[in-house]
Design an enzyme around this catalytic site. Structure first.
Site, PDB file in Angstrom:
ATOM      1  N   LYS A  38      -8.867   5.320  -3.176  1.00 10.95           N
ATOM      2  CA  LYS A  38      -9.171   6.308  -4.184  1.00 10.95           C
ATOM      3  C   LYS A  38      -8.079   7.382  -4.240  1.00 10.95           C
ATOM      4  O   LYS A  38      -8.029   8.183  -5.173  1.00 10.95           O
ATOM      5  CB  LYS A  38     -10.516   7.000  -3.856  1.00 10.95           C
ATOM      6  CG  LYS A  38     -11.679   6.052  -3.679  1.00 10.95           C
ATOM      7  CD  LYS A  38     -12.931   6.815  -3.227  1.00 10.95           C
ATOM      8  CE  LYS A  38     -14.026   5.842  -2.805  1.00 10.95           C
ATOM      9  NZ  LYS A  38     -15.127   6.537  -2.130  1.00 10.95           N
ATOM     10  N   GLU A  93       0.887   4.913  -5.130  1.00  9.73           N
ATOM     11  CA  GLU A  93       0.222   5.232  -3.865  1.00  9.73           C
ATOM     12  C   GLU A  93       0.183   6.742  -3.659  1.00  9.73           C
ATOM     13  O   GLU A  93       1.056   7.463  -4.151  1.00  9.73           O
ATOM     14  CB  GLU A  93       1.024   4.617  -2.704  1.00  9.73           C
ATOM     15  CG  GLU A  93       0.443   3.331  -2.146  1.00  9.73           C
ATOM     16  CD  GLU A  93      -0.703   3.578  -1.171  1.00  9.73           C
ATOM     17  OE1 GLU A  93      -1.455   4.561  -1.329  1.00  9.73           O
ATOM     18  OE2 GLU A  93      -0.853   2.756  -0.259  1.00  9.73           O
ATOM     19  N   ASP A  94      -0.799   7.202  -2.902  1.00  9.53           N
ATOM     20  CA  ASP A  94      -0.851   8.625  -2.571  1.00  9.53           C
ATOM     21  C   ASP A  94       0.160   8.986  -1.489  1.00  9.53           C
ATOM     22  O   ASP A  94       0.901   9.946  -1.606  1.00  9.53           O
ATOM     23  CB  ASP A  94      -2.279   9.035  -2.148  1.00  9.53           C
ATOM     24  CG  ASP A  94      -2.877   8.144  -1.061  1.00  9.53           C
ATOM     25  OD1 ASP A  94      -2.213   7.176  -0.614  1.00  9.53           O
ATOM     26  OD2 ASP A  94      -4.025   8.401  -0.654  1.00  9.53           O
ATOM     27  N   ASP A  97       2.766   6.108   4.919  1.00 12.26           N
ATOM     28  CA  ASP A  97       2.653   6.602   6.293  1.00 12.26           C
ATOM     29  C   ASP A  97       3.277   5.549   7.222  1.00 12.26           C
ATOM     30  O   ASP A  97       4.492   5.467   7.326  1.00 12.26           O
ATOM     31  CB  ASP A  97       1.152   6.838   6.550  1.00 12.26           C
ATOM     32  CG  ASP A  97       0.853   7.526   7.851  1.00 12.26           C
ATOM     33  OD1 ASP A  97       1.569   8.453   8.223  1.00 12.26           O
ATOM     34  OD2 ASP A  97      -0.129   7.144   8.514  1.00 12.26           O
ATOM     35  N   LYS A 125       5.732  10.144   4.749  1.00 13.59           N
ATOM     36  CA  LYS A 125       5.897  10.669   6.119  1.00 13.59           C
ATOM     37  C   LYS A 125       6.819   9.704   6.854  1.00 13.59           C
ATOM     38  O   LYS A 125       6.336   8.815   7.569  1.00 13.59           O
ATOM     39  CB  LYS A 125       4.552  10.673   6.858  1.00 13.59           C
ATOM     40  CG  LYS A 125       3.566  11.726   6.472  1.00 13.59           C
ATOM     41  CD  LYS A 125       2.366  11.593   7.413  1.00 13.59           C
ATOM     42  CE  LYS A 125       1.183  12.349   6.933  1.00 13.59           C
ATOM     43  NZ  LYS A 125      -0.041  12.028   7.715  1.00 13.59           N
ATOM     44  N   PHE A 146      -1.682  15.923   8.918  1.00 10.79           N
ATOM     45  CA  PHE A 146      -2.723  15.238   8.142  1.00 10.79           C
ATOM     46  C   PHE A 146      -3.058  16.096   6.932  1.00 10.79           C
ATOM     47  O   PHE A 146      -3.510  17.230   7.062  1.00 10.79           O
ATOM     48  CB  PHE A 146      -3.971  14.972   8.987  1.00 10.79           C
ATOM     49  CG  PHE A 146      -4.913  14.025   8.308  1.00 10.79           C
ATOM     50  CD1 PHE A 146      -4.758  12.654   8.437  1.00 10.79           C
ATOM     51  CD2 PHE A 146      -5.947  14.500   7.494  1.00 10.79           C
ATOM     52  CE1 PHE A 146      -5.601  11.775   7.774  1.00 10.79           C
ATOM     53  CE2 PHE A 146      -6.803  13.629   6.830  1.00 10.79           C
ATOM     54  CZ  PHE A 146      -6.625  12.259   6.978  1.00 10.79           C
ATOM     55  N   ASP A 153      -8.269  12.524   1.037  1.00 16.00           N
ATOM     56  CA  ASP A 153      -9.537  12.936   1.639  1.00 16.00           C
ATOM     57  C   ASP A 153      -9.459  13.103   3.144  1.00 16.00           C
ATOM     58  O   ASP A 153      -8.521  12.651   3.799  1.00 16.00           O
ATOM     59  CB  ASP A 153     -10.615  11.877   1.350  1.00 16.00           C
ATOM     60  CG  ASP A 153     -10.428  10.632   2.216  1.00 16.00           C
ATOM     61  OD1 ASP A 153      -9.282  10.143   2.306  1.00 16.00           O
ATOM     62  OD2 ASP A 153     -11.406  10.159   2.817  1.00 16.00           O
ATOM     63  N   ARG A 159     -10.985  15.706  -1.797  1.00  8.97           N
ATOM     64  CA  ARG A 159     -10.130  15.058  -2.798  1.00  8.97           C
ATOM     65  C   ARG A 159      -9.913  15.958  -4.008  1.00  8.97           C
ATOM     66  O   ARG A 159      -8.922  15.836  -4.713  1.00  8.97           O
ATOM     67  CB  ARG A 159     -10.768  13.742  -3.279  1.00  8.97           C
ATOM     68  CG  ARG A 159     -10.859  12.652  -2.213  1.00  8.97           C
ATOM     69  CD  ARG A 159     -11.230  11.324  -2.867  1.00  8.97           C
ATOM     70  NE  ARG A 159     -11.697  10.327  -1.910  1.00  8.97           N
ATOM     71  CZ  ARG A 159     -10.902   9.520  -1.208  1.00  8.97           C
ATOM     72  NH1 ARG A 159      -9.607   9.596  -1.323  1.00  8.97           N
ATOM     73  NH2 ARG A 159     -11.417   8.629  -0.376  1.00  8.97           N
TER      74      ARG A 159
HETATM   75  P1  5GP Z   1      -0.142   3.439   5.812  1.00 15.03           P
HETATM   76  O1  5GP Z   1      -0.695   2.080   5.613  1.00 15.03           O
HETATM   77  O2  5GP Z   1       1.218   3.668   5.199  1.00 15.03           O
HETATM   78  O3  5GP Z   1      -0.169   3.850   7.261  1.00 15.03           O
HETATM   79  O4  5GP Z   1      -1.144   4.456   5.214  1.00 15.03           O
HETATM   80  C1  5GP Z   1      -1.359   4.691   3.921  1.00 15.03           C
HETATM   81  C2  5GP Z   1      -2.757   5.246   3.774  1.00 15.03           C
HETATM   82  O5  5GP Z   1      -3.162   6.013   4.924  1.00 15.03           O
HETATM   83  C3  5GP Z   1      -2.807   6.191   2.631  1.00 15.03           C
HETATM   84  O6  5GP Z   1      -3.030   5.517   1.422  1.00 15.03           O
HETATM   85  C4  5GP Z   1      -3.937   7.113   3.053  1.00 15.03           C
HETATM   86  O7  5GP Z   1      -5.166   6.528   2.669  1.00 15.03           O
HETATM   87  C5  5GP Z   1      -3.890   7.133   4.553  1.00 15.03           C
HETATM   88  N1  5GP Z   1      -3.192   8.336   5.064  1.00 15.03           N
HETATM   89  C6  5GP Z   1      -2.042   8.388   5.766  1.00 15.03           C
HETATM   90  N2  5GP Z   1      -1.687   9.643   6.053  1.00 15.03           N
HETATM   91  C7  5GP Z   1      -2.653  10.434   5.532  1.00 15.03           C
HETATM   92  C8  5GP Z   1      -2.854  11.871   5.495  1.00 15.03           C
HETATM   93  O8  5GP Z   1      -2.077  12.686   5.985  1.00 15.03           O
HETATM   94  N3  5GP Z   1      -3.975  12.281   4.843  1.00 15.03           N
HETATM   95  C9  5GP Z   1      -4.863  11.434   4.262  1.00 15.03           C
HETATM   96  N4  5GP Z   1      -5.918  11.982   3.672  1.00 15.03           N
HETATM   97  N5  5GP Z   1      -4.707  10.093   4.280  1.00 15.03           N
HETATM   98  C10 5GP Z   1      -3.611   9.603   4.907  1.00 15.03           C
END
Ligand code: 5GP
Length: 173
Positions: A38, A93-94, A97, A125, A146, A153, A159
């Site tokens: 979301k 994507e938001d 990470d 990040k 974070f 969220d 959100r």
């Molecule tokens: P990845 O698969 O790259 O580790 O993570 C991507 C997902 O992790 C994002 O779409 C998000 O849902 C979650 N995520 C990673 N870092 C954060 C953060 O700082 N805050 C929030 N709310 N979600 C995060």
């Protein structure tokens, strides 16, 4: 009040720049924007309004499991509904990470044989990366904090905050 990392004004300026870049890169063509639910809903909504091209939307949803540093797994819980074959697709994507989610989604979407697949992330990040992946369009590089707000969220809350904020008690993943 939570600490603001990126204000709504900073976000609006950067999102407009990315929209302009996408408009230039795909000049004269159409694009299919695929938002990852979301978290990317606000970014997709604002970005789409800054893209001066023929555009359509679709949405996808994933769930992550396990220790995201090493053995994390990503599972698709909602697939695309539009045909992607020969389309110009931009995955929206938001936050990028560890890179597990975007790596998984790129592979999955490439199997649909789009003409082009580009990736856009509002936040990145880089210090957290486990898999070697970069997005084509990046809003902001941020430190390992974070963050919540503007679609992001913490246990489904926050959100709706208009700014991107740092959660006071950072959860360890
Ligand atoms: P990845 O698969 O790259 O580790 O993570 C991507 C997902 O992790 C994002 O779409 C998000 O849902 C979650 N995520 C990673 N870092 C954060 C953060 O700082 N805050 C929030 N709310 N979600 C995060």
């Amino acid at each position: 009040m939570p600490e603001i990392l990126l204000s709504r004004d900073q976000i609006a300026v950067r999102v407009a720049e990315i929209g302009q870049q996408i408009t230039t890169d795909f000049a004269g063509q159409s694009v299919l924007l695929i938002g990852v639910l979301k978290g990317a809903c606000m970014f997709l909504g604002d970005l789409a309004r800054q893209i001066q091209l023929d555009a359509t939307f679709d949405f996808i949803a994933v769930r992550s499991y396990g220790d995201r540093h090493s053995t994390g797994e990503v599972q698709l819980i909602k697939d695309v509904t539009m045909p992607l074959r020969n389309q110009n697709v931009v995955l929206v994507e938001d936050i990028l990470d560890t890179g597990l989610t975007m790596t998984f989604l790129k592979k999955m979407l490439m199997a649909h044989q789009p003409r082009v697949l580009k990736t856009a992330t509002l936040l990145d990040k880089p210090s957290r990366r486990v898999l070697p992946i970069e997005a084509d369009y990046v809003g902001f590089l941020i430190p390992d904090r974070f963050v919540i707000g503007y679609g992001l969220d913490y246990v489904e809350r926050y959100r709706n905050l208009p700014d991107i904020c740092v959660l006071a008690e950072a959860p360890r993943k």
